[in-house]
Scaffold this motif. Structure first.
Motif, mmCIF file in Angstrom:
data_model
loop_
_atom_site.group_PDB
_atom_site.id
_atom_site.type_symbol
_atom_site.label_atom_id
_atom_site.label_comp_id
_atom_site.label_asym_id
_atom_site.label_seq_id
_atom_site.Cartn_x
_atom_site.Cartn_y
_atom_site.Cartn_z
ATOM 1 N N ASP A 99 34.838 36.989 33.355
ATOM 2 C CA ASP A 99 34.401 38.164 34.116
ATOM 3 C C ASP A 99 33.026 38.624 33.656
ATOM 4 O OD1 ASP A 99 37.747 39.280 33.627
ATOM 5 O OD2 ASP A 99 36.930 38.280 35.397
ATOM 6 N N LEU A 100 32.832 38.594 32.339
ATOM 7 C CA LEU A 100 31.543 38.980 31.773
ATOM 8 C C LEU A 100 30.456 38.048 32.276
ATOM 9 C CD1 LEU A 100 29.897 40.581 29.562
ATOM 10 C CD2 LEU A 100 30.463 38.724 28.020
ATOM 11 N N ALA A 103 29.641 38.557 35.942
ATOM 12 C CA ALA A 103 28.943 39.817 36.195
ATOM 13 C C ALA A 103 27.460 39.691 35.870
ATOM 14 C CB ALA A 103 29.571 40.946 35.378
ATOM 15 N N TYR B 271 36.202 42.019 39.953
ATOM 16 C CA TYR B 271 35.269 42.025 38.821
ATOM 17 C C TYR B 271 35.983 41.812 37.495
ATOM 18 C CZ TYR B 271 32.369 44.349 42.298
ATOM 19 O OH TYR B 271 31.680 44.657 43.439
ATOM 20 N N TRP B 272 37.293 42.072 37.488
ATOM 21 C CA TRP B 272 37.974 42.145 36.194
ATOM 22 C C TRP B 272 39.409 41.699 36.344
ATOM 23 C CZ3 TRP B 272 35.041 42.748 32.228
ATOM 24 C CH2 TRP B 272 35.583 43.087 30.979
ATOM 25 N N ARG B 273 39.753 40.585 35.680
ATOM 26 C CA ARG B 273 41.090 40.055 35.935
ATOM 27 C C ARG B 273 42.189 40.767 35.156
ATOM 28 N NH1 ARG B 273 44.699 34.975 34.572
ATOM 29 N NH2 ARG B 273 45.182 36.376 32.872
ATOM 30 N N ASP B 274 41.905 41.134 33.914
ATOM 31 C CA ASP B 274 42.970 41.600 33.018
ATOM 32 C C ASP B 274 42.527 42.804 32.217
ATOM 33 O OD1 ASP B 274 44.873 38.815 31.722
ATOM 34 O OD2 ASP B 274 45.512 40.645 32.733
ATOM 35 N N CYS B 275 43.455 43.648 31.864
ATOM 36 C CA CYS B 275 43.105 44.759 30.994
ATOM 37 C C CYS B 275 42.956 44.241 29.565
ATOM 38 C CB CYS B 275 44.215 45.797 31.061
ATOM 39 S SG CYS B 275 43.926 47.187 30.001
ATOM 40 N N VAL B 276 41.886 44.604 28.888
ATOM 41 C CA VAL B 276 41.748 44.202 27.483
ATOM 42 C C VAL B 276 41.915 45.381 26.542
ATOM 43 C CG1 VAL B 276 40.188 42.339 28.174
ATOM 44 C CG2 VAL B 276 39.225 44.436 27.301
ATOM 45 N N VAL B 311 32.116 44.853 26.689
ATOM 46 C CA VAL B 311 32.295 43.669 27.516
ATOM 47 C C VAL B 311 32.467 44.034 28.994
ATOM 48 C CG1 VAL B 311 34.797 43.255 27.421
ATOM 49 C CG2 VAL B 311 33.231 41.341 27.271
ATOM 50 N N ALA B 315 30.117 44.284 34.162
ATOM 51 C CA ALA B 315 30.942 44.346 35.376
ATOM 52 C C ALA B 315 30.776 45.697 36.059
ATOM 53 C CB ALA B 315 32.411 44.081 35.036
#
Lengths: 314, 357
Positions: A99-100, A103, B271-276, B311, B315
């Protein structure tokens, strides 16, 4: 034949032989980026947020370098594994790396992710999904995986023994210590400074003194156990903790090592520990000075050392 | 048992009465100041995040005020937050402090339940009733607090004298702390909108609205975020934080329809697959929600070195470009200069004003 690019950065230092073998086994030509050069690192630094750790910036530099010459790009997503009835995570940057990357670099060649998330599926399934993502159907992935598993990773087993020098265990991630550009060849530099350095290899869970908790990060647990295993070895004169500036996990594990080293049998009086932080502003001259001072201190007879004044930070 | 918990925003207003109802004496340190931050900075590893450092300093103060038990939310996640309790305990014990550590985590709830029963003389039913009463009281305190905060931040940008809002808010917090009955709190809560309606306005029409997203502690604790909500309120910008004490404590009162938030989170998956951990996923979802709801801008706050916060930043920037909403990211730690912070925030507010004209 289509080409798939793998970046020689971050967890590729651990898994490259397996990934390379698997993807080649699926019928692709694999291109691996060259070892990190100053130019590649600068390319990553230019696009990355300043607060990101150096190895991730290097990864981005590898992506920028490799992307124009490949049809597909491998983007690893390391989430978690199950070990001994426990869940062990990768750090947040490894978790969100694709994702980083997307982006920051929207115009990449099509990426294929390899996802390791043992809460969701097995490691075998990770490889099967990669094969699908690369457009390879059927059972070919099984054969490729079997071949990949038989490839043994050598790891960063550096032991620059020097018979006359104090034995120093260096604790740090493979992707830092194995990358001469990022780590400024710190193991070799220690040898030049007169030490007999080796990269500490993980011990078992027993290495960790009772009362010291183990964070649920897979690779950091290995570092913690490696440090305590080295500390338990009476031949080892000192520890060098090599970490990247802004490495969040290192802030925890290095503190745990400092706090608990006195509980290791034989180290009740403490142990010389040098903590090094690497970032893009690090200078080889500064590093050499600190290493020389540390080695000189190790050479002095124990009674004349003040162990609680071990150097900290950078 | 004299129990201390990490200081964050006004959670003490909710947690202290809950603890008292359960027969536990809460130890609450004074609000954070420069000295307690420096204390935490001195004891903590340099590269730990600022919430760790500030809460560590506050725990030292709590221990010196007589706390014998320290309680933390705990867990094993990718971000470091789940290790705060264990690491702070190691550091503090290494300094010679003696105390008991209680971790609130999935696998400790059974043991905690048994302790609560023991505190009620071994009577399970009595413990259950006490817990229900305590949570009910806490819920009403939290709602009243949330209502006061919401009215304050809606009124301040339009107030003729913003300090009237600050004064009204502080009086209300004191009143909430002093009120011990559920009925009293309900009455107090009903009176809150009226208290702010009495504040003279300056006649402005629409004011710029900004959504505040980012890491929980930095969003909620004004000492760390330089009181950003009030700061912007004073210059006529309305700030809506994506997270408040009330929501963080688990008393989720959705300001927007739940459906909207779910749709925004789904949009964030691109934009973001998973919660970190560290509210990364939530921040993205709320940025998209803000863009869709006509907000004028988004401000992102995170501790320096916060792994999820760092990180997710690219995004957030990409999403802000795609959705065409002005975006400002602020990194906070003990070295952040108030003047620099003020300058950037004011410049952002000016940008928003200019865009609207």
């Amino acid at each position: 034949m289509q080409t798939v690019g793998i970046c020689r950065a971050l967890d590729a230092y651990r898994f490259l032989p397996a990934w390379e073998s698997f993807i080649a086994g699926l019928g692709f030509e694999v291109r691996v980026s060259p070892p990190t050069s100053r130019r590649m690192l600068l390319a990553g630094i230019r696009i990355a947020p300043a607060e990101l750790c150096l190895p991730v910036k290097a990864f981005l530099g590898h992506v920028v370098t490799l992307a124009p010459s490949v049809d597909r790009l491998l983007l690893p997503r390391l989430v978690c594994w199950r070990r001994d009835g426990d869940i062990e995570f990768a750090c947040p940057k490894a978790l969100a790396l694709p994702d980083l990357t997307r982006a920051l670099l929207p115009d990449l060649p099509p990426a294929a992710e390899i996802v390791f998330d043992e809460r969701a599926h097995s490691e075998d399934e990770s490889f099967r999904r990669l094969a699908r993502a690369l457009g390879v159907g059927g059972g070919r992935w099984r054969r490729a995986l079997r071949a990949a598993r038989s490839v043994v990773s050598a790891g960063v087993g550096v032991d620059a023994a020097n018979a006359s020098g104090p034995r120093v265990a260096v604790v740090g991630h493979d992707y830092l210590l194995g990358d001469d550009e990022l780590s400024m060849g710190v193991v070799a530099a220690l040898r030049r400074a007169g030490a007999s350095p080796f990269v500490a290899r993980p011990g078992v869970a027993d290495s960790v003194p009772p009362g010291c908790f183990e964070p649920n990060w897979r690779f950091e647990r290995e570092l913690l156990r490696a440090a305590f295993r080295a500390a338990a070895d009476p031949e080892v004169g000192g520890l060098v903790l090599a970490a990247s500036f802004a490495c969040g996990t290192a802030a925890v594990t290095n503190e745990l090592i400092r706090l608990s080293v006195r509980r290791v049998p034989g180290r009740e009086a403490g142990m010389p520990i040098l903590e090094l932080l690497f970032d893009e502003h690090s200078s080889p001259g500064g590093l050499a000075t600190r290493l020389e001072s540390f080695v000189e201190m190790l050479r002095r007879p124990r009674a004349s050392r003040r162990l609680d004044s071990a150097a900290v930070g950078r | 048992m004299k129990l201390a918990f990490p200081y964050m925003g006004e959670i003490r207003v909710v947690l202290a009465p809950i603890l008292r109802e359960l027969g536990i004496e809460p130890v609450v340190p004074p609000p954070p100041d420069r000295r307690v931050l420096e204390l935490g900075v001195r004891l903590a590893p340099e590269l730990m995040c600022i919430p760790f450092k500030l809460t560590l300093g506050n725990m030292v103060r709590s221990l010196e005020l007589g706390a014998d038990t320290l309680a933390y939310v705990s867990g094993s996640w990718s971000c470091r937050f789940g290790y705060y309790g264990r690491l702070q305990a190691e550091i503090l014990r290494g300094r010679g402090y003696r105390f008991r550590l209680i971790e609130l985590r999935h696998d400790s709830l059974g043991a905690i339940a048994r302790e609560l029963i023991a505190l009620s003389g071994g009577r399970t039913e009595r413990a259950a009733v006490r817990l229900a009463r305590a949570l009910r009281l806490g819920w009403h305190k939290s709602r009243a607090l949330d209502c006061a905060q919401e009215c304050c931040r809606r009124t301040m940008p339009r107030a003729a004298r913003p300090r009237d809002c600050r004064a009204a808010y502080r009086d209300l917090v004191r009143a909430i702390e002093a009120t011990g009955s559920v009925a009293g709190l309900a009455r107090l809560e009903r009176s809150i909108p009226g208290s702010f309606a009495r504040v003279p306005l300056d006649g402005r029409g629409r004011v710029p609205r900004v959504m505040l997203v980012g890491e929980s502690f930095c969003t909620i604790e004004p000492f760390i975020n330089f009181d950003i909500i009030a700061r912007l309120g004073e210059i006529g910008v309305e700030v809506e934080p994506f997270l408040t004490e009330h929501r963080w404590l688990g008393f989720h009162g959705f300001r927007v329809g739940k459906g909207e938030l779910v749709r925004a989170r789904r949009a964030a998956r691109r934009y973001w697959r998973d919660c970190v951990g560290g509210e990364d996923e939530n921040s993205l979802g709320h940025l998209i929600l803000a863009a869709r709801s006509g907000y004028d801008g988004v401000i992102h706050v995170h501790p320096f070195g916060c792994m999820p916060g760092t990180v997710v930043q690219p995004a957030l920037e990409r999403a802000s470009r795609d959705y065409r909403i002005p975006f400002l990211s602020l990194s906070l730690d003990e070295h952040t200069s108030e003047v620099g912070f003020q300058t950037r925030v004011e410049a952002f507010a000016s940008l928003l004003e200019r865009r609207r004209c």
